[in-house]
Scaffold this motif. Structure first.
Motif, PDB file in Angstrom:
ATOM      1  N   VAL A  11       0.823  -1.205   0.000  1.00 10.84           N
ATOM      2  CA  VAL A  11       0.000   0.000   0.000  1.00 10.84           C
ATOM      3  C   VAL A  11       0.863   1.263   0.000  1.00 10.84           C
ATOM      4  O   VAL A  11       0.467   2.294  -0.562  1.00 10.84           O
ATOM      5  CB  VAL A  11      -0.960   0.017   1.214  1.00 10.84           C
ATOM      6  CG1 VAL A  11      -1.998  -1.074   1.085  1.00 10.84           C
ATOM      7  CG2 VAL A  11      -0.202  -0.108   2.530  1.00 10.84           C
ATOM      8  N   TYR A  18      -0.076   8.901   5.837  1.00 13.77           N
ATOM      9  CA  TYR A  18      -0.568   7.547   5.579  1.00 13.77           C
ATOM     10  C   TYR A  18       0.605   6.578   5.440  1.00 13.77           C
ATOM     11  O   TYR A  18       0.613   5.493   6.027  1.00 13.77           O
ATOM     12  CB  TYR A  18      -1.414   7.558   4.312  1.00 13.77           C
ATOM     13  CG  TYR A  18      -1.963   6.215   3.897  1.00 13.77           C
ATOM     14  CD1 TYR A  18      -3.233   5.814   4.282  1.00 13.77           C
ATOM     15  CD2 TYR A  18      -1.214   5.351   3.104  1.00 13.77           C
ATOM     16  CE1 TYR A  18      -3.738   4.584   3.894  1.00 13.77           C
ATOM     17  CE2 TYR A  18      -1.703   4.125   2.715  1.00 13.77           C
ATOM     18  CZ  TYR A  18      -2.963   3.739   3.102  1.00 13.77           C
ATOM     19  OH  TYR A  18      -3.454   2.522   2.717  1.00 13.77           O
ATOM     20  N   GLN A  70      -7.861   4.355   4.579  1.00 15.24           N
ATOM     21  CA  GLN A  70      -7.932   4.601   3.138  1.00 15.24           C
ATOM     22  C   GLN A  70      -9.195   5.385   2.780  1.00 15.24           C
ATOM     23  O   GLN A  70      -9.156   6.281   1.929  1.00 15.24           O
ATOM     24  CB  GLN A  70      -7.874   3.285   2.379  1.00 15.24           C
ATOM     25  CG  GLN A  70      -6.495   2.637   2.433  1.00 15.24           C
ATOM     26  CD  GLN A  70      -6.416   1.371   1.624  1.00 15.24           C
ATOM     27  OE1 GLN A  70      -7.426   0.706   1.414  1.00 15.24           O
ATOM     28  NE2 GLN A  70      -5.235   1.017   1.179  1.00 15.24           N
ATOM     29  N   SER A 101      -8.413   6.628  -8.053  1.00 16.54           N
ATOM     30  CA  SER A 101      -8.341   6.023  -6.724  1.00 16.54           C
ATOM     31  C   SER A 101      -9.704   5.883  -6.073  1.00 16.54           C
ATOM     32  O   SER A 101      -9.844   6.062  -4.867  1.00 16.54           O
ATOM     33  CB  SER A 101      -7.428   6.862  -5.824  1.00 16.54           C
ATOM     34  OG  SER A 101      -7.942   8.172  -5.692  1.00 16.54           O
ATOM     35  N   THR A 131      -8.863  -2.954  -0.658  1.00 20.08           N
ATOM     36  CA  THR A 131      -8.029  -1.777  -0.452  1.00 20.08           C
ATOM     37  C   THR A 131      -8.362  -0.682  -1.441  1.00 20.08           C
ATOM     38  O   THR A 131      -8.949  -0.910  -2.488  1.00 20.08           O
ATOM     39  CB  THR A 131      -6.544  -2.138  -0.609  1.00 20.08           C
ATOM     40  OG1 THR A 131      -6.340  -2.662  -1.913  1.00 20.08           O
ATOM     41  CG2 THR A 131      -6.115  -3.143   0.436  1.00 20.08           C
TER      42      THR A 131
END
Length: 310
Positions: free
Chosen positions: A33, A200, A218, A299, A307
Motif C-alpha cells: 500500500v 498515511y 484509506q 483512486s 483496499t
C-alpha cells in the motif's frame, strides 16, 4: 508484496510463478500500500510537469560534489540567520520524497536566491538587485554581513565551471529567481497537500500490524483528497459504496470553482495578491484542478474490505 518486476512481472514474476506452479486458484495479490501511495504521488505531480522536481535534482547535484559551493551556501545561510541543512535528495521511485524536498527548499529559499544571484550576468544582477535588498531587510542583515555576501557573489561569478555546471546554474537561476512565483506556488501546494499521503505512508511503515485500520484510513484519505476540489455537500453522509460511484473526472456541478479549490495558505496568499488574469496564476489553478482529478479519478474507493487502489 512489493510491486517491482521480479515480484509482479506478467511473465516471470513471483505472482505468475505461484499461480502456474503452486496455487492456480489464487484470487488476488495486491501491491504494497505504501508503494501505491508513492505511485499516486507521482500521478498527482504529473500536471506540474515535474518543474520543481527538476530543481531538486539540480540543486542536489550542484552541491553534491562541490564542497566549496556547499560551504559558501552554508555561510550565506549563517549571514541570513537561516538554519542550514544539506539539500534533500529527490528519489523518483519514492516520489513522496518530493514533499521533504519541498519543505527544505522553502526554508532555504531566500538563501538560494542570494547565493545564486552571484552566478547571474551583470545585466540580470542589476535588474534583480532590489529583490536582494528586500531579502537583506527581511532578515535584518548587518552591514558587515552585506559586505561578505558581496564577496561571495564575486567568488561565485569568477568560479570556473564545466559546461554541465553552467547549464545547471542557468536552470536553477531560472526557477529560483526568474520564475520564482511559479516555483513557490508549486512548492507551497506540495507542502500543504502531500502531508495527507505522507502521514498515511508513515503510519503503515510502522512495525506493528495495521491491517485492522487499513480500510478506515484509506476511506479517510480518499475523503480528504476529494474535499480539496469537490463541494462538501456532495461528500457528507455518503457511504463508501456511494463514494465509489461518485463522478470525479467530469464536472456535473459537484466540483468547486478553480479559485475555491484548496491550495494551502501560502499559495492562497500569493494568488490573492496576484492579478486574476496573470498567466502563471491561471496555469497553476488549472494544474491544481487536473492534479486533483487525476489522483481521485484513479483512486475510487473499493469497498467491502478491499483496499483503496491508489
Amino acid at each position: 508484496m512489493a510491486s517491482c518486476n521480479v515480484m509482479r512481472g506478467s511473465k516471470n514474476g513471483l505472482e505468475v510463478k505461484i499461480r502456474q506452479e503452486k496455487n492456480p486458484e489464487l484470487l488476488d495479490i495486491d501491491g504494497d500500500v505504501c508503494h501505491h501511495i508513492h505511485n499516486a504521488s507521482k500521478k498527482f505531480c504529473e500536471p506540474f510537469k515535474y518543474y520543481v522536481e527538476g530543481l531538486f535534482n539540480d540543486v542536489f547535484n550542484d552541491h553534491r560534489w562541490s564542497v566549496d559551493l556547499r560551504e559558501l551556501l552554508q555561510e550565506v545561510c549563517s549571514l541570513l540567520n537561516i538554519s542550514f541543512t544539506v539539500s534533500e535528495r529527490f528519489i523518483s521511485h519514492r516520489w513522496l520524497s518530493c514533499y521533504d524536498c519541498a519543505l527544505s527548499s522553502l526554508r532555504l529559499w531566500d538563501a538560494y536566491q542570494v547565493f545564486y544571484f552571484g552566478f547571474m550576468t551583470k545585466e540580470d544582477m542589476a535588474f534583480y538587485l532590489s529583490e536582494m535588498i528586500a531579502i537583506f531587510r527581511k532578515h535584518d542583515v548587518s552591514l558587515a554581513a552585506k559586505e561578505r555576501l558581496k564577496q561571495i557573489w564575486k567568488l561565485n561569478g569568477s568560479k570556473n565551471m564545466t559546461n554541465d555546471g553552467k547549464k545547471r546554474k542557468k536552470h536553477i537561476i531560472s526557477k529560483v529567481i526568474f520564475q520564482a512565483k511559479k516555483s513557490i506556488l508549486t512548492l507551497s501546494f506540495y507542502q500543504s497537500v502531500l502531508p495527507l499521503l505522507k502521514s498515511y505512508v508513515v503510519l503503515f511503515q510502522s512495525k506493528q500490524p495495521m491491517v485492522h485500520i487499513l480500510a478506515d484510513r484509506q476511506e479517510q484519505l480518499f475523503r480528504d483528497f476529494i474535499s480539496c476540489y469537490v463541494k462538501q455537500e456532495e461528500i457528507l453522509n455518503k457511504t463508501p459504496s456511494q463514494l465509489k460511484t461518485m463522478p470525479l473526472t467530469e464536472d456535473n456541478g459537484q466540483f468547486l470553482k478553480e479559485k475555491e479549490m484548496f491550495v494551502g495558505n501560502k499559495a492562497g496568499h500569493i494568488l490573492k495578491n496576484t492579478n486574476t488574469a496573470d498567466s502563471i496564476a491561471l496555469n497553476f489553478r488549472r494544474q491544481v484542478s487536473t492534479a486533483n482529478i487525476v489522483i481521485c479519478g484513479d483512486s475510487q474507493m473499493i469497498t467491502n474490505g478491499q483496499t483503496l487502489d491508489l
